[in-house]
Scaffold this active site. Structure first.
Site, PDB file in Angstrom:
ATOM      1  N   ARG A  80       0.855  -1.183   0.000  1.00  0.00           N
ATOM      2  CA  ARG A  80       0.000   0.000   0.000  1.00  0.00           C
ATOM      3  C   ARG A  80       0.893   1.235   0.000  1.00  0.00           C
ATOM      4  O   ARG A  80       2.067   1.177   0.395  1.00  0.00           O
ATOM      5  CB  ARG A  80      -0.909   0.025   1.224  1.00  0.00           C
ATOM      6  CG  ARG A  80      -1.914  -1.129   1.314  1.00  0.00           C
ATOM      7  CD  ARG A  80      -2.783  -0.971   2.553  1.00  0.00           C
ATOM      8  NE  ARG A  80      -3.799  -2.015   2.654  1.00  0.00           N
ATOM      9  CZ  ARG A  80      -3.660  -3.140   3.332  1.00  0.00           C
ATOM     10  NH1 ARG A  80      -2.518  -3.391   3.980  1.00  0.00           N
ATOM     11  NH2 ARG A  80      -4.649  -4.027   3.390  1.00  0.00           N
TER      12      ARG A  80
ATOM     13  N   LYS B 275      -2.924  -2.107   7.630  1.00  0.00           N
ATOM     14  CA  LYS B 275      -4.125  -1.577   8.259  1.00  0.00           C
ATOM     15  C   LYS B 275      -4.395  -2.316   9.567  1.00  0.00           C
ATOM     16  O   LYS B 275      -4.220  -3.524   9.652  1.00  0.00           O
ATOM     17  CB  LYS B 275      -5.321  -1.724   7.319  1.00  0.00           C
ATOM     18  CG  LYS B 275      -5.279  -0.792   6.109  1.00  0.00           C
ATOM     19  CD  LYS B 275      -6.537  -0.946   5.274  1.00  0.00           C
ATOM     20  CE  LYS B 275      -6.546   0.024   4.094  1.00  0.00           C
ATOM     21  NZ  LYS B 275      -7.762  -0.124   3.269  1.00  0.00           N
TER      22      LYS B 275
ATOM     23  N   HIS C 273      -1.933   2.331  -6.042  1.00  0.00           N
ATOM     24  CA  HIS C 273      -2.935   1.294  -5.817  1.00  0.00           C
ATOM     25  C   HIS C 273      -3.168   0.467  -7.083  1.00  0.00           C
ATOM     26  O   HIS C 273      -3.487  -0.718  -7.007  1.00  0.00           O
ATOM     27  CB  HIS C 273      -4.245   1.912  -5.339  1.00  0.00           C
ATOM     28  CG  HIS C 273      -5.001   1.029  -4.396  1.00  0.00           C
ATOM     29  ND1 HIS C 273      -4.461   0.577  -3.204  1.00  0.00           N
ATOM     30  CD2 HIS C 273      -6.245   0.491  -4.463  1.00  0.00           C
ATOM     31  CE1 HIS C 273      -5.342  -0.189  -2.581  1.00  0.00           C
ATOM     32  NE2 HIS C 273      -6.424  -0.268  -3.321  1.00  0.00           N
TER      33      HIS C 273
ATOM     34  N   ARG D 116      -0.607  -2.113  -6.998  1.00  0.00           N
ATOM     35  CA  ARG D 116      -0.982  -3.146  -6.023  1.00  0.00           C
ATOM     36  C   ARG D 116      -2.018  -4.095  -6.629  1.00  0.00           C
ATOM     37  O   ARG D 116      -1.921  -5.319  -6.492  1.00  0.00           O
ATOM     38  CB  ARG D 116      -1.527  -2.477  -4.763  1.00  0.00           C
ATOM     39  CG  ARG D 116      -2.032  -3.422  -3.673  1.00  0.00           C
ATOM     40  CD  ARG D 116      -2.322  -2.619  -2.419  1.00  0.00           C
ATOM     41  NE  ARG D 116      -3.248  -3.271  -1.522  1.00  0.00           N
ATOM     42  CZ  ARG D 116      -2.900  -4.125  -0.563  1.00  0.00           C
ATOM     43  NH1 ARG D 116      -1.620  -4.442  -0.410  1.00  0.00           N
ATOM     44  NH2 ARG D 116      -3.810  -4.659   0.237  1.00  0.00           N
TER      45      ARG D 116
ATOM     46  N   HIS E 131      -4.790  -8.569   3.502  1.00  0.00           N
ATOM     47  CA  HIS E 131      -6.236  -8.451   3.671  1.00  0.00           C
ATOM     48  C   HIS E 131      -6.669  -9.226   4.911  1.00  0.00           C
ATOM     49  O   HIS E 131      -6.222 -10.347   5.149  1.00  0.00           O
ATOM     50  CB  HIS E 131      -6.971  -9.011   2.454  1.00  0.00           C
ATOM     51  CG  HIS E 131      -6.933  -8.103   1.273  1.00  0.00           C
ATOM     52  ND1 HIS E 131      -7.195  -8.537  -0.013  1.00  0.00           N
ATOM     53  CD2 HIS E 131      -6.677  -6.770   1.169  1.00  0.00           C
ATOM     54  CE1 HIS E 131      -7.092  -7.517  -0.851  1.00  0.00           C
ATOM     55  NE2 HIS E 131      -6.775  -6.449  -0.156  1.00  0.00           N
TER      56      HIS E 131
ATOM     57  N   TYR F 254     -10.468  -9.855  -7.090  1.00  0.00           N
ATOM     58  CA  TYR F 254      -9.521 -10.055  -8.186  1.00  0.00           C
ATOM     59  C   TYR F 254      -9.895 -11.225  -9.091  1.00  0.00           C
ATOM     60  O   TYR F 254      -9.323 -11.379 -10.170  1.00  0.00           O
ATOM     61  CB  TYR F 254      -8.101 -10.251  -7.637  1.00  0.00           C
ATOM     62  CG  TYR F 254      -7.596  -9.040  -6.929  1.00  0.00           C
ATOM     63  CD1 TYR F 254      -7.150  -7.932  -7.639  1.00  0.00           C
ATOM     64  CD2 TYR F 254      -7.609  -8.960  -5.541  1.00  0.00           C
ATOM     65  CE1 TYR F 254      -6.718  -6.791  -7.002  1.00  0.00           C
ATOM     66  CE2 TYR F 254      -7.173  -7.821  -4.881  1.00  0.00           C
ATOM     67  CZ  TYR F 254      -6.730  -6.745  -5.617  1.00  0.00           C
ATOM     68  OH  TYR F 254      -6.310  -5.614  -4.973  1.00  0.00           O
TER      69      TYR F 254
END
Length: 302
Positions: A151, A175, A246, A249, A272, A281
């Site tokens: 990220r 995150k 992004h 990514r 994630h 995806y």
């Protein structure tokens, strides 16, 4: 005359489509070529890949904000074109018919097609070979996003002490303060070492707590500056549509999935928290899964 001109003539003379319908076909095909940066004369259907069409679809949804009906019409135009190309032995396979229509204008992850990404990496070779700090740094930024799936905030916060295994691994805090280890391929690891040597020779101290991505004044680059660097490099390489960290990514994840990486492994690499976030995806890989199913399932073989 070009292949596209011959195709338009076919629609007018043999299919006897109305002038309005022919105009729509012409506009859709020309729009696709413009997205790829090709003229009608330079169009070589053998070099077009399914990923190019999917990238165009994502661009129409995300950048142009077109409705699903408009995007579907554009894909239908390409489908008719490929049928004509097949009938005239100009292509060996139909890469369009397996692309299903979209019911809603859902936001697909924008990514750079594999063939286009190879062009990006190729263009970075001169920068990688130079001894200019900013050129090497900017190339490293692109490679870290693309080969590690980082990220933007993760790359901006990366410190020298986060590397391990001779720069083949990077500890990342993502995150929710969730930690993961991002594997680094050898080509990127070597670039990290070269960048380190360059800034060291310029008396920019390298301590474990120091931020990796720096300006010539040894100041950490802002997130906005990193964004601008990525956008500039991708634009110079001819990438259309969104050009951002992004996007790289998304490209990292999509290319892994296309090469048959396991979805849960991709989830771990991306950081994630749930598989649901990673499943987006699969939009680019569902047809490959259908082929595998058709070959492997005993009832399907019957």
């Amino acid at each position: 005359m070009s292949l596209i001109d011959d195709f338009i003539t076919y629609l007018e003379a043999e299919r006897r489509y109305s002038p309005l319908t022919v105009r729509n076909y012409r506009r859709d095909v020309d729009d696709f070529l413009a997205f790829l940066g090709l003229s009608r004369e330079a169009f070589d259907p053998q070099r077009i890949r399914r990923a190019d069409i999917e990238e165009w679809m994502a661009y129409l949804f995300e950048e142009r904000q077109l409705k699903a009906s408009s995007v579907n019409r554009g894909v239908a135009s390409l489908r008719t074109l490929w049928h004509w190309l097949l009938a005239h032995d100009k292509v060996k396979s139909d890469i369009v018919s397996s692309i299903h229509q979209s019911r809603t204008a859902r936001r697909l992850p924008t990514f750079v097609a594999d063939s286009r990404m190879r062009d990006v990496v190729q263009r970075l070779r001169d920068d990688v070979a130079s001894n200019d700090m900013e050129r090497v740094r900017d190339a490293l930024i692109i490679m870290l996003f693309y080969t590690c799936g980082l990220r933007l905030a993760e790359l901006a916060a990366a410190r020298w002490g986060d590397f391990s295994d001779n720069y083949r691994a990077l500890r990342v805090v993502g995150k929710g303060d969730k930690e993961r280890v991002a594997p680094i391929p050898s080509v990127t690891a070597e670039l990290i070492k070269k960048y380190r040597d360059i800034i060291s020779s310029q008396n920019i101290c390298i301590y474990p707590k120091n931020v990796v991505i720096l300006s010539k004044k040894a100041e950490p680059l802002s997130i906005r500056t990193i964004q601008r660097i990525v956008e500039r490099v991708l634009r110079e390489a001819g990438v259309q549509g969104k050009a951002s960290p992004h996007v790289l990514r998304h490209t990292f994840a999509t290319h892994l999935l296309n090469e048959d990486a396991d979805l849960r492994e991709i989830q771990e690499l991306l950081g994630h928290s749930s598989l649901k976030a990673t499943q987006v995806y699969t939009h680019n890989n569902i047809e490959k899964l259908k082929v595998v199913y058709g070959m492997a399932h005993p009832r399907e073989r019957q």
